[in-house]
Design a protein around this motif. Sequence first.
Motif, PDB file in Angstrom:
ATOM      1  N   TYR A   1       0.816  -1.216   0.000  1.00  0.00           N
ATOM      2  CA  TYR A   1       0.000   0.000   0.000  1.00  0.00           C
ATOM      3  C   TYR A   1       0.850   1.267   0.000  1.00  0.00           C
ATOM      4  CZ  TYR A   1      -3.614  -3.328   0.776  1.00  0.00           C
ATOM      5  OH  TYR A   1      -4.446  -4.389   0.605  1.00  0.00           O
ATOM      6  N   GLY A   2       1.893   1.257   0.804  1.00  0.00           N
ATOM      7  CA  GLY A   2       2.775   2.422   0.852  1.00  0.00           C
ATOM      8  C   GLY A   2       3.512   2.658  -0.454  1.00  0.00           C
ATOM      9  N   LEU A   3       3.605   1.606  -1.264  1.00  0.00           N
ATOM     10  CA  LEU A   3       4.320   1.730  -2.545  1.00  0.00           C
ATOM     11  C   LEU A   3       3.466   2.353  -3.643  1.00  0.00           C
ATOM     12  CD1 LEU A   3       6.182  -1.696  -2.889  1.00  0.00           C
ATOM     13  CD2 LEU A   3       7.166   0.527  -2.349  1.00  0.00           C
ATOM     14  N   ALA A   4       2.133   2.316  -3.443  1.00  0.00           N
ATOM     15  CA  ALA A   4       1.212   2.710  -4.516  1.00  0.00           C
ATOM     16  C   ALA A   4       1.542   4.067  -5.151  1.00  0.00           C
ATOM     17  CB  ALA A   4      -0.223   2.683  -4.009  1.00  0.00           C
ATOM     18  N   PRO A   5       1.792   5.151  -4.361  1.00  0.00           N
ATOM     19  CA  PRO A   5       2.059   6.449  -5.010  1.00  0.00           C
ATOM     20  C   PRO A   5       3.243   6.387  -5.960  1.00  0.00           C
ATOM     21  CG  PRO A   5       1.769   6.713  -2.644  1.00  0.00           C
ATOM     22  CD  PRO A   5       1.823   5.247  -2.897  1.00  0.00           C
ATOM     23  N   PHE A   6       4.276   5.612  -5.579  1.00  0.00           N
ATOM     24  CA  PHE A   6       5.485   5.551  -6.418  1.00  0.00           C
ATOM     25  C   PHE A   6       5.231   4.739  -7.685  1.00  0.00           C
ATOM     26  CE2 PHE A   6       6.535   5.839  -1.916  1.00  0.00           C
ATOM     27  CZ  PHE A   6       7.093   7.109  -1.908  1.00  0.00           C
ATOM     28  N   VAL A   7       4.452   3.672  -7.531  1.00  0.00           N
ATOM     29  CA  VAL A   7       4.121   2.841  -8.709  1.00  0.00           C
ATOM     30  C   VAL A   7       3.283   3.657  -9.696  1.00  0.00           C
ATOM     31  CG1 VAL A   7       2.889   0.767  -9.475  1.00  0.00           C
ATOM     32  CG2 VAL A   7       4.264   0.698  -7.388  1.00  0.00           C
TER      33      VAL A   7
ATOM     34  N   ALA B   1      -3.131   8.839   7.373  1.00  0.00           N
ATOM     35  CA  ALA B   1      -3.765   7.674   7.996  1.00  0.00           C
ATOM     36  C   ALA B   1      -2.815   6.956   8.939  1.00  0.00           C
ATOM     37  CB  ALA B   1      -4.243   6.714   6.915  1.00  0.00           C
ATOM     38  N   THR B   2      -1.541   6.947   8.599  1.00  0.00           N
ATOM     39  CA  THR B   2      -0.590   6.222   9.455  1.00  0.00           C
ATOM     40  C   THR B   2       0.145   7.160  10.423  1.00  0.00           C
ATOM     41  OG1 THR B   2       1.008   6.378   7.655  1.00  0.00           O
ATOM     42  CG2 THR B   2      -0.212   4.316   7.821  1.00  0.00           C
ATOM     43  N   HIS B   3      -0.374   8.383  10.514  1.00  0.00           N
ATOM     44  CA  HIS B   3       0.164   9.387  11.465  1.00  0.00           C
ATOM     45  C   HIS B   3       1.662   9.587  11.297  1.00  0.00           C
ATOM     46  CE1 HIS B   3      -3.749   9.087  13.180  1.00  0.00           C
ATOM     47  NE2 HIS B   3      -3.579   7.797  13.380  1.00  0.00           N
ATOM     48  N   MET B   4       2.129   9.710  10.069  1.00  0.00           N
ATOM     49  CA  MET B   4       3.559   9.860   9.832  1.00  0.00           C
ATOM     50  C   MET B   4       4.033  11.272   9.474  1.00  0.00           C
ATOM     51  SD  MET B   4       4.773   6.515   7.794  1.00  0.00           S
ATOM     52  CE  MET B   4       6.404   7.148   7.545  1.00  0.00           C
ATOM     53  N   PRO B   5       3.121  12.239   9.266  1.00  0.00           N
ATOM     54  CA  PRO B   5       3.560  13.495   8.661  1.00  0.00           C
ATOM     55  C   PRO B   5       4.786  14.126   9.300  1.00  0.00           C
ATOM     56  CG  PRO B   5       1.200  13.493   8.895  1.00  0.00           C
ATOM     57  CD  PRO B   5       1.704  12.256   9.568  1.00  0.00           C
ATOM     58  N   ALA B   6       4.950  13.984  10.623  1.00  0.00           N
ATOM     59  CA  ALA B   6       6.053  14.689  11.266  1.00  0.00           C
ATOM     60  C   ALA B   6       7.393  13.965  11.130  1.00  0.00           C
ATOM     61  CB  ALA B   6       5.741  14.893  12.739  1.00  0.00           C
ATOM     62  N   ARG B   7       7.335  12.714  10.725  1.00  0.00           N
ATOM     63  CA  ARG B   7       8.567  11.927  10.742  1.00  0.00           C
ATOM     64  C   ARG B   7       9.449  12.169   9.522  1.00  0.00           C
ATOM     65  NH1 ARG B   7       6.391   6.268  12.060  1.00  0.00           N
ATOM     66  NH2 ARG B   7       4.967   6.668  13.762  1.00  0.00           N
ATOM     67  N   ALA B   8      10.731  11.882   9.713  1.00  0.00           N
ATOM     68  CA  ALA B   8      11.694  12.066   8.618  1.00  0.00           C
ATOM     69  C   ALA B   8      11.343  11.177   7.437  1.00  0.00           C
ATOM     70  CB  ALA B   8      13.102  11.749   9.115  1.00  0.00           C
ATOM     71  N   ALA B   9      10.813   9.970   7.716  1.00  0.00           N
ATOM     72  CA  ALA B   9      10.463   9.032   6.644  1.00  0.00           C
ATOM     73  C   ALA B   9       9.408   9.638   5.727  1.00  0.00           C
ATOM     74  CB  ALA B   9       9.954   7.731   7.244  1.00  0.00           C
ATOM     75  N   ALA B  10       8.488  10.436   6.316  1.00  0.00           N
ATOM     76  CA  ALA B  10       7.433  11.067   5.506  1.00  0.00           C
ATOM     77  C   ALA B  10       8.054  12.054   4.525  1.00  0.00           C
ATOM     78  CB  ALA B  10       6.441  11.775   6.417  1.00  0.00           C
TER      79      ALA B  10
ATOM     80  N   ASP C   1       9.775  10.222   1.774  1.00  0.00           N
ATOM     81  CA  ASP C   1       8.766   9.708   0.824  1.00  0.00           C
ATOM     82  C   ASP C   1       8.314  10.820  -0.119  1.00  0.00           C
ATOM     83  OD1 ASP C   1       8.839   7.204   1.795  1.00  0.00           O
ATOM     84  OD2 ASP C   1       6.790   7.160   2.596  1.00  0.00           O
ATOM     85  N   ALA C   2       8.052  11.999   0.479  1.00  0.00           N
ATOM     86  CA  ALA C   2       7.575  13.131  -0.336  1.00  0.00           C
ATOM     87  C   ALA C   2       8.638  13.545  -1.360  1.00  0.00           C
ATOM     88  CB  ALA C   2       7.211  14.309   0.563  1.00  0.00           C
ATOM     89  N   LEU C   3       9.883  13.557  -0.895  1.00  0.00           N
ATOM     90  CA  LEU C   3      10.980  13.947  -1.785  1.00  0.00           C
ATOM     91  C   LEU C   3      11.141  12.939  -2.930  1.00  0.00           C
ATOM     92  CD1 LEU C   3      13.037  16.270  -1.738  1.00  0.00           C
ATOM     93  CD2 LEU C   3      14.687  14.647  -0.784  1.00  0.00           C
ATOM     94  N   LEU C   4      11.074  11.668  -2.563  1.00  0.00           N
ATOM     95  CA  LEU C   4      11.212  10.615  -3.574  1.00  0.00           C
ATOM     96  C   LEU C   4      10.093  10.713  -4.606  1.00  0.00           C
ATOM     97  CD1 LEU C   4      12.641   8.077  -4.570  1.00  0.00           C
ATOM     98  CD2 LEU C   4      11.196   6.732  -3.033  1.00  0.00           C
ATOM     99  N   LEU C   5       8.870  10.972  -4.130  1.00  0.00           N
ATOM    100  CA  LEU C   5       7.742  11.071  -5.060  1.00  0.00           C
ATOM    101  C   LEU C   5       7.923  12.280  -5.991  1.00  0.00           C
ATOM    102  CD1 LEU C   5       5.086   9.874  -6.005  1.00  0.00           C
ATOM    103  CD2 LEU C   5       3.894  11.352  -4.385  1.00  0.00           C
TER     104      LEU C   5
END
Length: 370
Positions: free
Chosen positions: A121-127, A159-168, A171-175
């Motif tokens: 599911y987390g991969l969907a935006p990149f795919v 939904a996964t409450h990640m906005p504040a984290r570095a991983a978020a 992800d945004a940068l990669l997208l």
Amino acid sequence: MTEETAHRRVIRARAALPATCVAHQQALIRSRVLALAPALAVLTLAWIGLDALVLPQAALLLAAAGRVVIAAGLFALATLGRRLPSQVVLRLFVWLQALGFGLMQALLAKHHPSSAAAISYGLAPFVIAAQIALFPVSWPQALRLGAAPVAALVIGLVATHMPARAAAWSDALLLALLLGMAAWICEAQLRLLVGLSAARDDASHDALTGLANRRAALERLAVERGRIARGHGAATVLMLDLDRFKQVNDRYGHAAGDRVLQAVAEAIEAELRGCDLGARFGGEEFLLILAESSLEDAMRAAERIRRRVAALAIDVGTATLSVTISIGVARLRADAAIEDDLARADAALYRAKTDGRDRCVAAPADADAA
Ligand SMILES: Nc1nc2c(ncn2[C@@H]2O[C@H](COP(=O)(O)OP(=O)(O)OP(=O)(O)O)[C@@H](O)[C@H]2O)c(=O)[nH]1
């Protein structure tokens, strides 16, 4: 929105995109979506097997139900896509996946928090971003389509409450990076398509007059003859030649002669129907193919063209010229070679010349049969 409206929008957005190219672009977009949608639907359903390995029973049911809905949407798109404008088909294709997988992730996060980030599911935006790169659209269009994977990512992160984290942020940068690359590839494909369309156009059109060239005329003759051989309709050929054109070149120069050829070509084009073909067959010789026309129809059309050309006042800079043309008309026959019919039209043209020029003559065999 009709296909025509969608075409006009694309042309407005990319003023340089020629109409023939838009048609190829639309056909490519549609065929790629129609090929990808069922393949992705099958993959989406097959992924339930992998879900079963990592998701708890209750989450698995939810995931399976969601995947069935998304796959059904993709199958429906593959079926109905032929009837929708291709730009709409493409938007539906990316948004269906983005909202489908984004909402799936949100639902899983709500009911089964530990499952939300599980496989795929987390991969969907990149795919989805990678899929956008498969289509020949302009870079602004590609970026607009990019709103879909961005929406999927935002839904997933919230939904996964990640906005504040570095991983978020990564992800945004990669997208963003993927979408930039996709837009670049889309634009490159579009430019390639424009180049290809121009090359195809050059190969089938005469550069001076814009009419079809000899090669395109011969191809069309073969098509018309095939139709007649199968018993569908009738067609005629008009062999048309400018009278005493050498004098125009000799007196006013080659550039003036070229201008005359262009003006005559415009006059011919104005008299032809959409189903006919006007071609520059040789130096100052034109071949017209009239579809669905009897010899009488063709003689009437030839006379109209002859009068229209005779009425032209062609400004060649140093003078205003009038020219006349002679026309030979012949029927295409099912039981004869194309070369024979062309030779008969040519013989009729020769008669028109020897009878005094500025006239239309039907090929003898046709005139007898008519
Ligand atoms: N300007 C220009 N002239 C061309 C072109 N192609 C052929 N021509 C000229 O067309 C003329 C054809 O002349 P001819 O075949 O003698 O025929 P004509 O003078 O038209 O005489 P009739 O056909 O007998 O009425 C020649 O002068 C060619 O140079 C072209 O692309 N541009």
